[in-house]
Write a protein that holds these residues in place. Structure first.
Motif, short mmCIF file in Angstrom:
data_model
loop_
_atom_site.label_atom_id
_atom_site.label_comp_id
_atom_site.label_asym_id
_atom_site.label_seq_id
_atom_site.Cartn_x
_atom_site.Cartn_y
_atom_site.Cartn_z
N GLN A 104 35.30 45.43 39.27
CA GLN A 104 34.56 46.36 39.54
C GLN A 104 34.84 47.56 39.01
OE1 GLN A 104 33.63 46.48 43.89
NE2 GLN A 104 31.52 48.21 43.31
N ALA A 105 35.64 48.00 38.68
CA ALA A 105 36.02 49.11 38.42
C ALA A 105 35.88 50.02 36.98
CB ALA A 105 37.37 49.30 39.00
N LEU A 106 36.23 48.24 36.30
CA LEU A 106 36.31 48.41 35.22
C LEU A 106 34.83 48.23 34.15
CD1 LEU A 106 37.10 48.05 32.25
CD2 LEU A 106 37.64 45.30 32.27
N SER A 107 34.32 47.84 35.44
CA SER A 107 32.58 47.64 34.90
C SER A 107 31.99 49.38 34.81
CB SER A 107 31.61 46.63 35.80
OG SER A 107 30.45 46.69 35.56
N LEU A 108 32.21 49.79 35.80
CA LEU A 108 31.92 51.11 36.64
C LEU A 108 32.62 52.25 34.99
CD1 LEU A 108 32.61 51.58 40.45
CD2 LEU A 108 30.58 51.40 38.86
N LEU A 109 33.73 51.97 35.14
CA LEU A 109 34.44 52.75 33.90
C LEU A 109 32.94 52.79 32.47
CD1 LEU A 109 38.51 52.53 34.76
CD2 LEU A 109 36.43 55.45 34.67
N THR A 110 33.08 51.28 32.40
CA THR A 110 32.60 50.81 30.55
C THR A 110 30.99 51.51 30.80
OG1 THR A 110 33.57 49.19 30.95
CG2 THR A 110 31.18 49.32 29.42
N ILE B 28 44.29 60.40 40.92
CA ILE B 28 45.65 59.21 41.18
C ILE B 28 46.94 59.05 40.45
CG2 ILE B 28 43.42 57.63 41.48
CD1 ILE B 28 43.41 57.23 38.90
N ALA B 29 47.13 59.96 39.39
CA ALA B 29 48.42 60.06 38.84
C ALA B 29 49.19 60.63 39.75
CB ALA B 29 48.44 61.48 37.45
N LEU B 30 49.34 61.40 40.91
CA LEU B 30 50.83 61.40 41.14
C LEU B 30 51.63 60.28 42.56
CD1 LEU B 30 50.63 65.29 42.26
CD2 LEU B 30 52.39 64.14 40.65
N LYS B 31 50.29 59.09 43.03
CA LYS B 31 50.61 57.82 43.31
C LYS B 31 50.95 56.79 42.17
CE LYS B 31 46.30 58.72 45.93
NZ LYS B 31 45.48 58.70 46.82
N ALA B 32 50.93 56.85 40.91
CA ALA B 32 51.21 56.13 39.63
C ALA B 32 51.80 56.70 38.84
CB ALA B 32 50.31 55.10 39.67
N ILE B 33 52.83 57.95 39.28
CA ILE B 33 53.31 58.78 38.31
C ILE B 33 54.17 57.96 37.25
CG2 ILE B 33 55.59 58.59 39.23
CD1 ILE B 33 55.73 62.09 38.50
N LYS C 88 36.62 56.38 41.01
CA LYS C 88 37.82 56.71 41.76
C LYS C 88 37.76 56.26 42.95
CE LYS C 88 38.51 61.53 43.52
NZ LYS C 88 38.16 62.55 43.78
N ASP C 89 36.81 56.21 43.72
CA ASP C 89 36.87 55.59 45.32
C ASP C 89 37.42 54.06 44.32
OD1 ASP C 89 35.78 57.36 45.98
OD2 ASP C 89 33.87 56.48 46.71
N ILE C 90 37.44 53.08 44.09
CA ILE C 90 38.29 52.54 43.69
C ILE C 90 39.10 52.17 43.50
CG2 ILE C 90 37.99 49.92 42.67
CD1 ILE C 90 35.10 50.18 42.70
N MET D 285 42.78 38.27 45.53
CA MET D 285 41.01 37.96 44.64
C MET D 285 40.34 39.67 45.18
SD MET D 285 39.24 35.58 42.89
CE MET D 285 37.70 35.39 43.04
N VAL D 286 40.50 40.04 46.49
CA VAL D 286 40.19 40.89 46.44
C VAL D 286 40.23 41.69 45.82
CG1 VAL D 286 39.16 43.22 47.83
CG2 VAL D 286 39.75 40.15 48.80
N ILE D 287 41.55 42.20 45.03
CA ILE D 287 42.02 43.15 44.35
C ILE D 287 41.52 42.71 43.00
CG2 ILE D 287 44.77 43.80 42.91
CD1 ILE D 287 46.04 43.29 45.47
N VAL D 288 41.53 41.23 42.67
CA VAL D 288 41.14 41.60 41.12
C VAL D 288 39.10 41.87 41.12
CG1 VAL D 288 40.02 39.18 39.82
CG2 VAL D 288 42.64 39.36 40.67
N ASP D 289 38.25 41.28 42.34
CA ASP D 289 37.03 41.90 42.08
C ASP D 289 37.09 43.22 42.17
OD1 ASP D 289 36.67 39.06 42.39
OD2 ASP D 289 36.59 39.16 44.27
N SER D 290 37.94 44.22 42.65
CA SER D 290 37.94 45.63 42.87
C SER D 290 38.21 45.73 41.81
CB SER D 290 38.86 46.41 43.73
OG SER D 290 38.60 46.03 45.38
N ARG D 291 39.43 45.71 40.54
CA ARG D 291 39.55 45.49 39.43
C ARG D 291 38.51 45.69 38.44
NH1 ARG D 291 40.96 43.69 34.83
NH2 ARG D 291 42.21 44.76 33.30
#
Length: 263
Positions: free
Chosen positions: A9-15, A74-79, A34-36, A1-7
């Motif tokens: 939140q990040a989506l809202s910020l990017l929007t 973040i790219a290299l962490k999720a290459i 970026k932090d999220i 649930m925390v992960i979904v909430d963070s995701r």
């Protein structure tokens, strides 16, 4: 649930970063996003990469520069999920803002080395290369070609210097005579790994050592040819070209040509 909430939140910020009219709000939203994203698992963060990629069309250079910072973070962490982000670096090589171009070259240089590392290690460990990695390498080749053009074309001195340093790295990676391990550690600093093109002699489904070495040699002689017009180049560019050549080879013909150019 925390992960979904963070995701979410990040989506809202990017929007907000994409759509809000105020630059300060855009940058603040990006910093929080970026932090999220840095804290999320790569598979969850990857779902938001299309929203990040949309930022490349921002009319604000500060936003585009910050986008590169996020990609670098973040790219290299999720290459294995970042095929949508790497084309942004290629596109930014032609950005109207020279600061964006320079930042893209610096970020892309590190990414180039890491993709190369992954290409070799994946084949050594599994006997194959995944399609997503093939796609990344294709973009890295395009990136190299774009930086090559920047090094040769007229343009800002600072941008040209970074482009030349990338070419130095490229030649170091794929010149078989370069056996000084310290050079390779510097090239791939941060990975704890060194590369030698001779490792590909046993065969690789994507990387052709003969073609790569040939291209590296061609690049070296392009740098040598630049010295023919050294008198028309800024002094710092000439010095960088000479240094790039010297660290890549000790062949007597190279120094003979440098001497004939009067450098």
């Amino acid at each position: 649930m925390v992960i979904v909430d963070s995701r979410d939140q990040a989506l809202s910020l990017l929007t907000a970063a994409n759509n809000h009219a105020d630059l300060a709000v855009k940058l603040s939203s990006l910093k929080q996003a970026k932090d999220i994203l840095s804290s999320l698992d790569s598979s969850f963060a990857a779902d938001l990469f299309p929203y990040l990629a949309d930022l490349q069309r921002s009319p604000y250079s500060l936003v585009r520069k910050f986008l590169i910072e996020i990609i670098e973070d973040i790219a290299l962490k999720a290459i294995d999920h970042c095929s949508i982000l790497v084309p942004v670096l290629v596109a930014f090589l032609r950005d109207a803002d020279s600061d964006v171009v320079r930042q893209s070259i610096a970020c892309g240089r590190n990414f180039f080395c890491n993709v190369l590392e992954e290409m070799v290690l994946q084949f050594q460990q599994h006997g194959k290369v995944d399609r997503w990695l093939e796609e990344l390498w294709t973009w890295m080749v395009r990136f190299k070609e774009g930086v090559f053009s920047i090094a040769l074309e007229p343009g800002p001195v600072g941008t040209k210097l970074l482009a030349l340093k990338f070419l130095e790295t490229y030649v170091l990676l794929f010149t078989a005579d370069n056996v000084d391990s310290e050079k390779f550690v510097e090239v791939t600093r941060g990975s704890g790994w060194t590369f030698n093109v001779s490792w590909l002699s046993g065969g690789h489904p994507i990387l052709d050592p003969v073609a790569l070495t040939t291209d590296a040699n061609r690049t070296l002689f392009v740098l040598l040819d630049m010295l023919q017009s050294a008198n028309s180049l800024p002094g710092c560019v000439t010095i960088t070209v000479v240094y790039c050549i010297i660290v890549n080879t000790s062949h007597c013909l190279v120094f003979e040509k440098i001497w004939k150019c009067g450098v």
